[in-house]
Enzyme design. Structure first.
Site, PDB file in Angstrom:
ATOM      1  N   PRO A   1       0.606  -0.865  -0.417  1.00  0.00           N
ATOM      2  CA  PRO A   1      -0.195  -0.086  -0.449  1.00  0.00           C
ATOM      3  C   PRO A   1       0.864   1.351   0.227  1.00  0.00           C
ATOM      4  O   PRO A   1       1.696   1.092   0.874  1.00  0.00           O
ATOM      5  CB  PRO A   1      -0.262   0.005   1.432  1.00  0.00           C
ATOM      6  CG  PRO A   1      -0.684  -1.506   1.560  1.00  0.00           C
ATOM      7  CD  PRO A   1       0.356  -2.292   0.919  1.00  0.00           C
ATOM      8  N   GLU A   2       0.488   1.863  -0.838  1.00  0.00           N
ATOM      9  CA  GLU A   2       1.164   3.500  -0.840  1.00  0.00           C
ATOM     10  C   GLU A   2      -0.094   4.669  -0.098  1.00  0.00           C
ATOM     11  O   GLU A   2      -1.007   4.708   0.324  1.00  0.00           O
ATOM     12  CB  GLU A   2       1.617   3.771  -2.714  1.00  0.00           C
ATOM     13  CG  GLU A   2       2.316   2.178  -2.861  1.00  0.00           C
ATOM     14  CD  GLU A   2       3.237   2.848  -3.879  1.00  0.00           C
ATOM     15  OE1 GLU A   2       3.476   3.723  -4.547  1.00  0.00           O
ATOM     16  OE2 GLU A   2       3.474   2.058  -4.983  1.00  0.00           O
TER      17      GLU A   2
ATOM     18  N   LYS B   1       2.498   7.926   3.954  1.00  0.00           N
ATOM     19  CA  LYS B   1       2.201   6.863   4.381  1.00  0.00           C
ATOM     20  C   LYS B   1       1.913   5.848   5.673  1.00  0.00           C
ATOM     21  O   LYS B   1       2.898   5.389   6.774  1.00  0.00           O
ATOM     22  CB  LYS B   1       3.254   5.511   3.994  1.00  0.00           C
ATOM     23  CG  LYS B   1       3.548   5.337   2.598  1.00  0.00           C
ATOM     24  CD  LYS B   1       4.915   4.526   2.341  1.00  0.00           C
ATOM     25  CE  LYS B   1       4.820   4.220   0.770  1.00  0.00           C
ATOM     26  NZ  LYS B   1       6.098   3.528   0.505  1.00  0.00           N
TER      27      LYS B   1
END
Length: 415
Positions: free
Chosen positions: A2-3, A54
Site C-alpha cells: 500500500p502506498e 504512508k
C-alpha cells in the site's frame, strides 16, 4: 505494498463506515500479533481517521455523559487516544459483523449495538504495525498529496543532501522527501515524463522552484478534485509539465484516490479499473530490472547512466494457491493438527498395499531366477553355457565319455 493513495482511501473508509457508530469496551489484540497492546477501555467512544503519506492515524474519542455529575469508572479512558498505523505489505481496515470477522484481524474495535459490529485492522503477512499514543513519524517528510507546498520546499531546499546522489528511481522511495510514493507510483511518474529511471536525481530535480510555476491556482490542500485526463490532455500534460517531477508526485497519487475503491489491490476482484489506469507498471511491452536496493523498476527505453551493472529482469512470480497458513484459535490449531495426522495415516494405509506388491514382485523375480537356473542345470549339454575351460577350448568339438575311455586305452597300449 500500500502506498499513499491506499492509506488515504483506508482513512476515508473508516470515516465513512464509522460515522455515527458508538464503540465500547476494550480494544482487543490477536494472540499472534507482536505489536503492543492498546490500553484503551471506554463505555462509549467514537473513531475517526486521517492519513499522512504512508501512515494512518485513528483517533479514539470518549463520549461525554449527559450527567455531568457522573464520574468516569476506574480503568475507563476519559481522554482521546491516537493510534498510528503503518500498513507494511498487506494491511487494511475492515468493518464487519462479529460473525464475519476476517481471519487475520489483529486489532479489533467493537461497536455498542446488537448485533455487534467490529472495525478491525487486517494484515495477513503481519509486516504492518501500530503505535498507541503515537505521532506522525518525525523522519518522514510532508505528504505529497495534502502538504504539497511543504513537500516542494523540503526537496528544493535539500538538493545538496547526499541522498540525491542516487538514481531518481531510488530517491523517489525515500520517505524523508517523498512521503507516500511507492513502487508503482514512481514507475508511472517517471514514465509520463519520459525520464530514465537511473538518471541522477539531482540532475532531474535541479532548477525546480519551491513554487509550482505550472499551476494556475493554489495547490490542493486536503481536498480531492478530479485530476483524470483524457488521451488528448495527456499529450498537453507531457509538454507543459516536462521536467516538473514534483508536480506529478502530487497529481498522480490523487488520480488513484479519485478512482475510489481500494487503489492498488491486485488480490481483489475490483482491480480492473486500476489496471486500466496503469500505463507502465506491470504493463506488457515495458522493461523491468532491479535497482540497487533489489526493488523492481518498470520503465520504457533507456534505463539511464546509473543503472546497476549486469542487472537482470526478475523472474515472473507464480501466484501460489492460498492455503491455511495461520490459525489464531486453539480449536483451529487442534483441528489442523488432527487433520494432518489423519492425512498421514491415510497415506500410510494407501502405501501399505504398494509395499506388498513390491514384495510380491521381488518374490516373483526371485522365483523366476530359480526357474531359469533349474532350466539351465537340466538343459541338454549343447545348450549349457560354456565354462571357463570351455571358453579356452571353444574351438574344439565336445568329447563324449566313450571316446575318452578309448583314448586312455590307446595311450596305455602305446606305452
Amino acid at each position: 505494498m500500500p502506498e499513499g493513495p491506499e492509506l488515504h482511501l483506508a482513512s476515508l473508509y473508516v470515516n465513512n463506515m464509522c460515522a455515527g457508530v458508538v464503540f465500547t469496551g476494550a480494544v482487543r489484540k490477536s494472540e499472534v500479533s507482536k505489536n503492543p497492546d492498546v490500553p484503551f477501555t471506554c463505555e462509549a467512544y467514537r473513531i475517526t481517521a486521517a492519513s499522512r503519506g504512508k501512515e494512518v492515524k485513528l483517533t479514539l474519542t470518549p463520549m461525554k455523559s449527559d450527567d455531568s455529575k457522573k464520574r468516569v469508572k476506574a480503568g475507563q479512558a476519559d481522554q482521546p487516544m491516537e493510534i498510528v498505523f503503518r500498513f507494511g505489505m498487506s494491511g487494511y481496515f475492515c468493518f464487519t459483523t462479529e460473525d464475519e470477522l476476517p481471519k487475520h484481524a489483529h486489532l479489533r474495535f467493537y461497536s455498542k449495538e446488537e448485533p455487534c459490529r467490529v472495525l478491525s485492522y487486517v494484515d495477513a503477512r503481519r509486516f504492518g504495525s501500530w503505535h498507541p499514543d503515537g505521532k506522525w513519524q518525525p523522519d518522514r517528510g510532508p505528504c505529497v498529496m495534502f502538504e504539497y507546498e511543504s513537500f516542494r520546499e523540503n526537496i528544493v531546499s535539500h538538493l545538496s543532501d547526499r541522498a540525491f546522489d542516487r538514481p531518481i528511481c531510488e530517491v523517489l522511495l525515500n520517505q524523508k522527501y517523498f512521503n507516500g510514493i511507492g513502487n508503482y507510483l514512481r514507475a508511472e511518474i517517471l514514465f509520463r515524463l519520459n525520464i530514465p529511471p537511473f538518471a541522477s536525481a539531482r540532475t532531474v530535480l535541479d532548477g525546480l522552484q519551491s513554487e509550482d510555476v505550472f499551476e494556475d491556482k493554489k495547490p490542493l490542500n486536503n481536498e480531492i478534485t478530479d485530476t483524470k485526463t483524457s488521451d488528448g490532455d495527456k499529450q498537453k500534460q507531457g509538454k507543459g509539465e516536462t521536467g516538473d517531477l514534483l508536480r506529478l508526485c502530487h497529481t498522480v497519487p490523487l488520480e488513484v484516490v479519485n478512482q475510489g475503491g481500494k487503489g492498488y489491490d491486485p488480490q481483489k476482484a475490483d482491480y480492473s479499473d486500476f489496471q486500466a489506469w496503469l500505463q507502465c507498471y506491470y504493463v506488457d511491452g515495458m522493461t523491468s530490472i532491479r535497482d540497487h536496493n533489489g526493488r523492481t523498476m518498470w520503465f520504457k527505453g533507456d534505463p539511464g547512466p546509473m543503472a546497476p551493472k549486469d542487472s537482470k529482469a526478475p523472474k515472473a512470480k507464480k501466484r501460489a494457491k492460498k492455503e491455511d497458513d495461520h490459525d489464531y484459535t486453539e480449536e483451529k490449531k487442534v483441528a489442523s493438527s488432527a487433520s494432518k495426522k489423519n492425512a498421514v495415516k491415510q497415506e500410510t494405509v494407501t502405501k501399505a498395499p504398494k509395499k506388498e506388491t513390491d514384495a510380491g514382485s521381488k518374490e516373483a523375480v526371485s522365483k523366476g531366477r530359480k526357474t531359469d537356473k533349474s532350466r539351465e542345470v537340466n538343459a541338454p549339454q549343447h545348450e549349457k553355457k560354456p565354462t571357463a575351460r570351455g571358453k579356452k577350448n571353444s574351438s574344439a568339438e565336445p568329447t563324449t565319455g566313450p571316446q575318452r575311455r578309448s583314448e586312455r586305452t590307446t595311450r596305455q597300449n602305446s606305452k
